[in-house]
Design a protein around this motif. Structure first.
Motif, PDB file in Angstrom:
ATOM      1  N   GLU A  53       0.839  -1.213   0.000  1.00  0.00           N
ATOM      2  CA  GLU A  53       0.000   0.000   0.000  1.00  0.00           C
ATOM      3  C   GLU A  53       0.869   1.255   0.000  1.00  0.00           C
ATOM      4  OE1 GLU A  53      -2.458  -0.694   3.386  1.00  0.00           O
ATOM      5  OE2 GLU A  53      -4.034  -1.713   2.217  1.00  0.00           O
ATOM      6  N   TYR A  66       0.224  -3.891  -7.395  1.00  0.00           N
ATOM      7  CA  TYR A  66      -1.174  -4.312  -7.512  1.00  0.00           C
ATOM      8  C   TYR A  66      -1.268  -5.829  -7.651  1.00  0.00           C
ATOM      9  CZ  TYR A  66      -3.039   0.446  -8.148  1.00  0.00           C
ATOM     10  OH  TYR A  66      -3.417   1.746  -7.958  1.00  0.00           O
ATOM     11  N   GLY A  70      -2.999  -8.219  -4.986  1.00  0.00           N
ATOM     12  CA  GLY A  70      -4.095  -9.076  -5.404  1.00  0.00           C
ATOM     13  C   GLY A  70      -3.864 -10.527  -5.026  1.00  0.00           C
ATOM     14  N   TYR A  73      -4.639 -10.924  -1.318  1.00  0.00           N
ATOM     15  CA  TYR A  73      -6.084 -10.904  -1.089  1.00  0.00           C
ATOM     16  C   TYR A  73      -6.728 -12.217  -1.552  1.00  0.00           C
ATOM     17  CZ  TYR A  73      -5.881  -5.854  -0.133  1.00  0.00           C
ATOM     18  OH  TYR A  73      -5.615  -4.630   0.417  1.00  0.00           O
ATOM     19  N   THR A  78     -10.396 -12.776   0.151  1.00  0.00           N
ATOM     20  CA  THR A  78     -11.103 -11.507  -0.056  1.00  0.00           C
ATOM     21  C   THR A  78     -11.093 -11.214  -1.561  1.00  0.00           C
ATOM     22  OG1 THR A  78      -9.034 -10.339   0.483  1.00  0.00           O
ATOM     23  CG2 THR A  78     -10.652 -10.553   2.228  1.00  0.00           C
ATOM     24  N   ASP A  80     -13.187  -9.816  -3.739  1.00  0.00           N
ATOM     25  CA  ASP A  80     -13.524  -8.499  -4.294  1.00  0.00           C
ATOM     26  C   ASP A  80     -12.294  -7.602  -4.354  1.00  0.00           C
ATOM     27  OD1 ASP A  80     -16.126  -9.256  -4.625  1.00  0.00           O
ATOM     28  OD2 ASP A  80     -16.891  -8.206  -2.850  1.00  0.00           O
ATOM     29  N   GLN A  81     -11.507  -7.622  -3.288  1.00  0.00           N
ATOM     30  CA  GLN A  81     -10.301  -6.816  -3.251  1.00  0.00           C
ATOM     31  C   GLN A  81      -9.245  -7.348  -4.218  1.00  0.00           C
ATOM     32  OE1 GLN A  81     -10.165  -6.986   1.244  1.00  0.00           O
ATOM     33  NE2 GLN A  81      -9.358  -4.929   0.963  1.00  0.00           N
ATOM     34  N   ALA A  82      -9.173  -8.671  -4.333  1.00  0.00           N
ATOM     35  CA  ALA A  82      -8.230  -9.281  -5.278  1.00  0.00           C
ATOM     36  C   ALA A  82      -8.580  -8.879  -6.709  1.00  0.00           C
ATOM     37  CB  ALA A  82      -8.256 -10.797  -5.137  1.00  0.00           C
ATOM     38  N   LYS A  84     -10.278  -6.213  -7.682  1.00  0.00           N
ATOM     39  CA  LYS A  84     -10.021  -4.787  -7.868  1.00  0.00           C
ATOM     40  C   LYS A  84      -8.537  -4.518  -8.100  1.00  0.00           C
ATOM     41  CE  LYS A  84     -10.708  -0.257  -5.701  1.00  0.00           C
ATOM     42  NZ  LYS A  84     -11.224   0.466  -4.501  1.00  0.00           N
ATOM     43  N   ALA A  85      -7.675  -5.207  -7.352  1.00  0.00           N
ATOM     44  CA  ALA A  85      -6.232  -5.014  -7.499  1.00  0.00           C
ATOM     45  C   ALA A  85      -5.775  -5.400  -8.904  1.00  0.00           C
ATOM     46  CB  ALA A  85      -5.483  -5.826  -6.454  1.00  0.00           C
ATOM     47  N   ASN A  88      -6.962  -2.909 -11.457  1.00  0.00           N
ATOM     48  CA  ASN A  88      -6.111  -1.728 -11.422  1.00  0.00           C
ATOM     49  C   ASN A  88      -4.822  -1.963 -12.197  1.00  0.00           C
ATOM     50  OD1 ASN A  88      -7.716   0.093  -9.970  1.00  0.00           O
ATOM     51  ND2 ASN A  88      -7.057  -0.730  -8.000  1.00  0.00           N
TER      52      ASN A  88
END
Length: 212
Positions: A53, A66, A70, A73, A78, A80-82, A84-85, A88
């Motif tokens: 981060e 990223y 990911g 995550y 997790t 959803d976060q994976a 999103k990463a 990105n």
């Protein structure tokens, strides 16, 4: 407190050196990224996330940060976060095969074979020799019940790397469902010889089919 192994001691030493470097060079993205990777290797997942981060805080175009975020995550579940990463990462590098493959893994874990296959196909579009994507396509096609396409993908993986045991295992599964039992047993035996951990229940199912 249990005594550290030699490997743990070495990781602790490396972490200490990298933490010192990051303190001296707080805006150095590669230093924070390297520290994150070593944290992760040492099992310090929360610290690894914080370091990644920090990389992204310093440089929101740090695509590898990223990808590694990911991956963490994904391991934690997790999804959803994976997702999103990895999205990105693709925003920065749309041609990044690894990010497409990772999205496929996420969709596959969610039980959505069609979008997973689409993601894997994007991965091999940018990297035709990405063996994991071919093997994953085979797995998803098995989920979807298209054993012919699954076998084709598994054979493509074997062509790329004839020593990849999982590809032979997936081929064996497709051949089993196509009732090609001798060929399935041959593929599964090859997977075993390559030290792939074969499901003993599947081996028994093939042997039972051959005995009928």
């Amino acid at each position: 407190m249990p005594k550290q192994t030699a490997k743990q001691e070495e990781l602790t030493k490396i972490i200490s050196e990298l933490e010192k470097k990051c303190a001296e060079m707080p805006n150095n993205v590669p230093a924070h990224h390297h520290l994150a990777l070593v944290y992760r290797k040492a099992g310090r997942t929360d610290d690894a996330v914080r370091a990644l981060e920090k990389c992204l805080e310093l440089d929101d175009q740090a695509v590898e940060a990223y990808i590694n975020l990911g991956a963490i995550y994904f391991e934690q579940g997790t999804l959803d976060q994976a997702l999103k990463a990895n999205q990105n990462a693709l925003r920065i590098r749309p041609e990044m095969a690894q990010a497409h493959n990772n999205i496929g893994l996420i969709k596959q874990r969610l039980g959505d074979p069609a979008p997973a296959i689409a993601a894997y196909e994007q991965a091999i579009r940018y990297d035709p020799k990405m063996i994991n994507a071919w093997v994953n396509i085979a797995s998803c096609q098995i989920m979807a019940g298209d054993f012919e396409l699954a076998a084709k993908a598994a054979r493509e993986a074997i062509k790329i790397d004839p020593t990849f045991g999982m590809a032979y295992n997936n081929l064996a599964v497709t051949l089993y469902y196509q009732e090609q039992y001798p060929e399935a047993k041959k593929a599964l035996t090859t997977a075993q010889e390559l030290n792939y951990s074969v499901d003993p229940r599947f081996l028994q199912a093939i042997d039972h089919a051959l005995s009928l």
